[in-house]
Enzyme design. Structure first.
Site, PDB file in Angstrom:
ATOM      1  N   ASP A  15       0.818  -1.223   0.000  1.00 62.86           N
ATOM      2  CA  ASP A  15       0.000   0.000   0.000  1.00 62.86           C
ATOM      3  C   ASP A  15       0.849   1.269   0.000  1.00 62.86           C
ATOM      4  O   ASP A  15       0.427   2.307   0.521  1.00 62.86           O
ATOM      5  CB  ASP A  15      -0.969   0.035   1.207  1.00 62.86           C
ATOM      6  CG  ASP A  15      -1.800  -1.230   1.293  1.00 62.86           C
ATOM      7  OD1 ASP A  15      -2.248  -1.694   0.234  1.00 62.86           O
ATOM      8  OD2 ASP A  15      -1.988  -1.750   2.404  1.00 62.86           O
ATOM      9  N   GLU A  16       2.038   1.199  -0.578  1.00 62.48           N
ATOM     10  CA  GLU A  16       2.919   2.372  -0.585  1.00 62.48           C
ATOM     11  C   GLU A  16       2.527   3.386  -1.665  1.00 62.48           C
ATOM     12  O   GLU A  16       3.080   4.494  -1.708  1.00 62.48           O
ATOM     13  CB  GLU A  16       4.381   1.955  -0.826  1.00 62.48           C
ATOM     14  CG  GLU A  16       4.984   1.072   0.262  1.00 62.48           C
ATOM     15  CD  GLU A  16       4.821  -0.408  -0.059  1.00 62.48           C
ATOM     16  OE1 GLU A  16       4.088  -0.747  -1.026  1.00 62.48           O
ATOM     17  OE2 GLU A  16       5.428  -1.230   0.656  1.00 62.48           O
ATOM     18  N   LYS A  18       2.344   2.147  -5.034  1.00 60.25           N
ATOM     19  CA  LYS A  18       3.069   1.659  -6.216  1.00 60.25           C
ATOM     20  C   LYS A  18       2.259   1.849  -7.491  1.00 60.25           C
ATOM     21  O   LYS A  18       2.832   2.092  -8.548  1.00 60.25           O
ATOM     22  CB  LYS A  18       3.404   0.166  -6.065  1.00 60.25           C
ATOM     23  CG  LYS A  18       4.409  -0.122  -4.967  1.00 60.25           C
ATOM     24  CD  LYS A  18       4.649  -1.604  -4.814  1.00 60.25           C
ATOM     25  CE  LYS A  18       3.431  -2.387  -4.377  1.00 60.25           C
ATOM     26  NZ  LYS A  18       2.923  -2.068  -3.034  1.00 60.25           N
ATOM     27  N   GLY A  42      -4.147  -4.282  -4.206  1.00 57.62           N
ATOM     28  CA  GLY A  42      -5.115  -3.292  -4.658  1.00 57.62           C
ATOM     29  C   GLY A  42      -4.374  -2.018  -4.986  1.00 57.62           C
ATOM     30  O   GLY A  42      -3.715  -1.450  -4.124  1.00 57.62           O
ATOM     31  N   HIS A  43      -4.394  -1.639  -6.236  1.00 52.74           N
ATOM     32  CA  HIS A  43      -3.712  -0.411  -6.647  1.00 52.74           C
ATOM     33  C   HIS A  43      -4.761   0.582  -7.130  1.00 52.74           C
ATOM     34  O   HIS A  43      -5.609   0.247  -7.941  1.00 52.74           O
ATOM     35  CB  HIS A  43      -2.717  -0.701  -7.781  1.00 52.74           C
ATOM     36  CG  HIS A  43      -1.576  -1.578  -7.350  1.00 52.74           C
ATOM     37  ND1 HIS A  43      -0.859  -2.357  -8.208  1.00 52.74           N
ATOM     38  CD2 HIS A  43      -1.041  -1.781  -6.134  1.00 52.74           C
ATOM     39  CE1 HIS A  43       0.082  -3.014  -7.532  1.00 52.74           C
ATOM     40  NE2 HIS A  43      -0.022  -2.677  -6.267  1.00 52.74           N
ATOM     41  N   ARG A 146       3.386 -28.916  -6.211  1.00 55.38           N
ATOM     42  CA  ARG A 146       3.261 -29.418  -7.593  1.00 55.38           C
ATOM     43  C   ARG A 146       1.906 -30.082  -7.855  1.00 55.38           C
ATOM     44  O   ARG A 146       1.789 -31.036  -8.606  1.00 55.38           O
ATOM     45  CB  ARG A 146       4.435 -30.346  -7.947  1.00 55.38           C
ATOM     46  CG  ARG A 146       5.726 -29.548  -8.026  1.00 55.38           C
ATOM     47  CD  ARG A 146       6.923 -30.397  -7.860  1.00 55.38           C
ATOM     48  NE  ARG A 146       6.982 -30.925  -6.508  1.00 55.38           N
ATOM     49  CZ  ARG A 146       7.913 -31.757  -6.077  1.00 55.38           C
ATOM     50  NH1 ARG A 146       8.851 -32.176  -6.901  1.00 55.38           N
ATOM     51  NH2 ARG A 146       7.920 -32.181  -4.833  1.00 55.38           N
ATOM     52  N   GLN A 225       2.252  -5.871  -3.053  1.00 56.25           N
ATOM     53  CA  GLN A 225       2.615  -5.965  -1.622  1.00 56.25           C
ATOM     54  C   GLN A 225       3.938  -5.212  -1.392  1.00 56.25           C
ATOM     55  O   GLN A 225       4.249  -4.308  -2.142  1.00 56.25           O
ATOM     56  CB  GLN A 225       2.699  -7.421  -1.166  1.00 56.25           C
ATOM     57  CG  GLN A 225       1.357  -8.121  -1.070  1.00 56.25           C
ATOM     58  CD  GLN A 225       0.841  -8.637  -2.394  1.00 56.25           C
ATOM     59  OE1 GLN A 225       1.577  -9.256  -3.132  1.00 56.25           O
ATOM     60  NE2 GLN A 225      -0.411  -8.383  -2.702  1.00 56.25           N
ATOM     61  N   SER A 418       5.246  12.261  -4.171  1.00 60.01           N
ATOM     62  CA  SER A 418       3.852  12.497  -4.553  1.00 60.01           C
ATOM     63  C   SER A 418       3.191  13.316  -3.453  1.00 60.01           C
ATOM     64  O   SER A 418       3.429  13.100  -2.259  1.00 60.01           O
ATOM     65  CB  SER A 418       3.117  11.198  -4.860  1.00 60.01           C
ATOM     66  OG  SER A 418       2.517  10.674  -3.712  1.00 60.01           O
ATOM     67  N   VAL A 419       2.404  14.286  -3.888  1.00 56.30           N
ATOM     68  CA  VAL A 419       1.780  15.220  -2.940  1.00 56.30           C
ATOM     69  C   VAL A 419       0.261  15.252  -3.121  1.00 56.30           C
ATOM     70  O   VAL A 419      -0.394  16.230  -2.787  1.00 56.30           O
ATOM     71  CB  VAL A 419       2.382  16.644  -3.094  1.00 56.30           C
ATOM     72  CG1 VAL A 419       3.800  16.687  -2.574  1.00 56.30           C
ATOM     73  CG2 VAL A 419       2.321  17.126  -4.542  1.00 56.30           C
TER      74      VAL A 419
HETATM   75  P1  IMP Z   1      -2.492 -12.832   1.851  1.00 60.05           P
HETATM   76  O1  IMP Z   1      -1.547 -12.269   0.845  1.00 60.05           O
HETATM   77  O2  IMP Z   1      -3.936 -12.577   1.513  1.00 60.05           O
HETATM   78  O3  IMP Z   1      -2.201 -14.262   2.162  1.00 60.05           O
HETATM   79  O4  IMP Z   1      -2.248 -12.025   3.227  1.00 60.05           O
HETATM   80  C1  IMP Z   1      -1.042 -12.130   3.972  1.00 60.05           C
HETATM   81  C2  IMP Z   1      -0.710 -10.786   4.627  1.00 60.05           C
HETATM   82  O5  IMP Z   1      -0.347  -9.860   3.617  1.00 60.05           O
HETATM   83  C3  IMP Z   1      -1.856 -10.145   5.384  1.00 60.05           C
HETATM   84  O6  IMP Z   1      -1.319  -9.428   6.489  1.00 60.05           O
HETATM   85  C4  IMP Z   1      -2.446  -9.172   4.392  1.00 60.05           C
HETATM   86  O7  IMP Z   1      -3.120  -8.100   5.017  1.00 60.05           O
HETATM   87  C5  IMP Z   1      -1.181  -8.706   3.708  1.00 60.05           C
HETATM   88  N1  IMP Z   1      -1.405  -8.226   2.334  1.00 60.05           N
HETATM   89  C6  IMP Z   1      -1.595  -8.981   1.228  1.00 60.05           C
HETATM   90  N2  IMP Z   1      -1.729  -8.213   0.142  1.00 60.05           N
HETATM   91  C7  IMP Z   1      -1.599  -6.944   0.564  1.00 60.05           C
HETATM   92  C8  IMP Z   1      -1.595  -5.679  -0.105  1.00 60.05           C
HETATM   93  O8  IMP Z   1      -1.739  -5.567  -1.325  1.00 60.05           O
HETATM   94  N3  IMP Z   1      -1.419  -4.593   0.679  1.00 60.05           N
HETATM   95  C9  IMP Z   1      -1.217  -4.683   2.016  1.00 60.05           C
HETATM   96  N4  IMP Z   1      -1.202  -5.832   2.683  1.00 60.05           N
HETATM   97  C10 IMP Z   1      -1.396  -6.954   1.967  1.00 60.05           C
END
Ligand code: IMP
Length: 429
Positions: A15-16, A18, A42-43, A146, A225, A418-419
């Site tokens: 969630d930076e 990206k 989620g972007h 596998r 992520q 970014s602002v």
């Molecule tokens: P999973 O990827 O759904 O298995 O979740 C594993 C961990 O990664 C959890 O703490 C989620 O909240 C976190 N996580 C997975 N995808 C994202 C993302 O896109 N943004 C922030 N946290 C994420």
């Protein structure tokens, strides 16, 4: 010999921002490939009045000249991909198979994986990871065991459907009795239809990527992520199941390190995390609430995928330094600097104290990280709204000081700020 690849990685817990940085960097790219994860990501990219929410398709799709690749490091839920293709098309974006390639080596997420993800989280009780319940972990588990289903099989929809049926029956046999069994017939029919719809998109994505690289085209690798959620680099087990950091780009798209020119880290100007796991700078007070926002805007700190409020806190310089090292960052982009406007003072963690001992190194295990108490450096804040600023020299001196301080912490240049959520709310340094 040109070195045309740029890898974009998140350096915190995801969630930076990206997506919006990828959208910006894609202006100069020819091919944009997503290399890991699935629709847990989620972007959000804001273009004027239009807000684009992307979960699987790279944000590069919003630049009309770009070819997008869903790489083989990904796990793909066909139903979600079709929905995303449809939504983008409805918003006027070309999502034809000519500009959207899905690796035949990527793995498929099914309703079975989603049911297993939920069942596993329920079984963990208060030890749960806080996953997005999108079936990510079980799909990667099948891949490593596998026993997974690759996207390539979607080119034979009937065979794909039968494989899905077997898999759902296996899942039903392993689900806890409390969970209701999945309807294998319905899912088989649905997934056969999904395969028919997606078959034109599925291909061997390695040749087109290398044809592009050989002809001097620019490849942008879009991460999902963040480094601290990487299966190897984060604090296990509070991680996702994929290689979210730099190495994942190479294996997830299929090229070598000699092709890489830039490794761009994306950091938010403060810290957020969703789900469980240690976060030393987390704030449980009004400062944390203020960083989170109310949720009224799409860019407030609520999950794009799950809507969960994100845990918020001050910037963690220990995390940034670690991420700069393990990713070999060549530069850093700092997002959401505008959110810090109006604070009297701003804290940045520069070290941790763990069991009375001060360290600048990120602990390698979850238990120590959970005991880490941040050692803060306090910097002056700035009052001015900076959302309209487009030139470094127009930033308040305290904001410049904050940015310079972070650059000196990580020992790499900061190249963009970014602002605001809009495409043009960027300061190029
Ligand atoms: P999973 O990827 O759904 O298995 O979740 C594993 C961990 O990664 C959890 O703490 C989620 O909240 C976190 N996580 C997975 N995808 C994202 C993302 O896109 N943004 C922030 N946290 C994420």
């Amino acid at each position: 010999m040109p070195v045309p690849a740029t890898i974009l990685v998140g350096v915190q817990w995801g969630d930076e921002g990206k997506g919006r940085v990828a959208d910006w960097l894609a202006i100069q790219a020819d091919v944009v490939g997503r290399y890991a994860g699935g629709d847990n990501a989620g972007h959000t990219v804001q273009l004027g009045e239009q807000s684009f929410k992307l979960h699987l398709i790279p944000s590069g799709i919003l630049q009309h000249h770009v070819i997008c690749v869903l790489g083989h490091g990904m796990v793909i839920n066909p139903e979600r991909l079709l929905a995303e293709i449809g939504n983008l098309a409805a918003q006027g974006i070309d999502t034809s198979p000519e500009r959207l390639l899905v690796s035949e080596r990527a793995h498929i997420i099914t309703p079975g994986h989603i049911a297993l993800d939920s069942a596993h989280e329920t079984a963990l009780g208060d030890q749960s990871i806080g996953t997005t319940k999108r079936g990510i972990g079980p799909a990667y588990t099948d891949k490593i065991k596998r026993t997974g289903i690759q996207a390539g099989l979607m080119r034979s929809p009937e065979a794909f459907g039968e494989r899905i049926r077997q898999h759902i029956e296996n899942v039903n046999a392993s689900l806890p009795t409390a969970a209701s069994a999945l309807d294998a017939d319905t899912i088989t029919a649905e997934y056969t239809a999904h395969a028919e719809a997606l078959a034109p998109y599925v291909t061997n994505t390695v040749p087109p990527i290398h044809t592009a690289l050989r002809s001097g085209k620019q490849l942008l690798c879009e991460g999902a992520q963040g480094t601290l959620l990487d299966i190897d680099m984060g604090h296990y087990p509070y991680v996702t199941s994929s290689s979210a950091s730099v190495g994942g780009a190479l294996t997830g798209l299929g090229f070598g390190p000699s092709e890489v020119e830039r490794v761009v880290g994306v950091a938010k100007a403060f810290s957020t995390r969703v789900g469980s796991g240690p976060m030393p700078t987390e704030l449980h007070d009004e400062v944390g609430d203020r960083l989170r926002g109310t949720g009224d805007n799409p860019w407030d700190e609520f999950g794009t995928t799950t809507g969960r409020p994100r845990r918020c806190g001050w910037l963690d310089g220990v995390v940034l330094r670690y991420a700069a090292q393990v990713n070999g960052l060549t530069e850093l982009v700092l997002t959401k600097l505008d959110v810090l406007s109006g604070f009297e003072t701003i804290n940045v963690a520069v070290a941790y104290e763990i069991d009375g001992v001060q360290t600048e190194d990120l602990p390698g295990n979850e238990a120590e990280m959970a005991r880490a108490v941040p050692v803060y450096e306090t910097l002056p804040g700035w009052k001015e709204d900076i959302m309209h600023v487009r030139d470094w020299h127009d930033l308040p001196p305290a904001a410049q000081n904050y940015v310079n301080f972070i650059a000196s912490l990580v020992h790499i240049p900061i190249t963009y700020l970014s602002v605001g959520p809009e495409r043009n709310q960027i300061i190029v340094l």
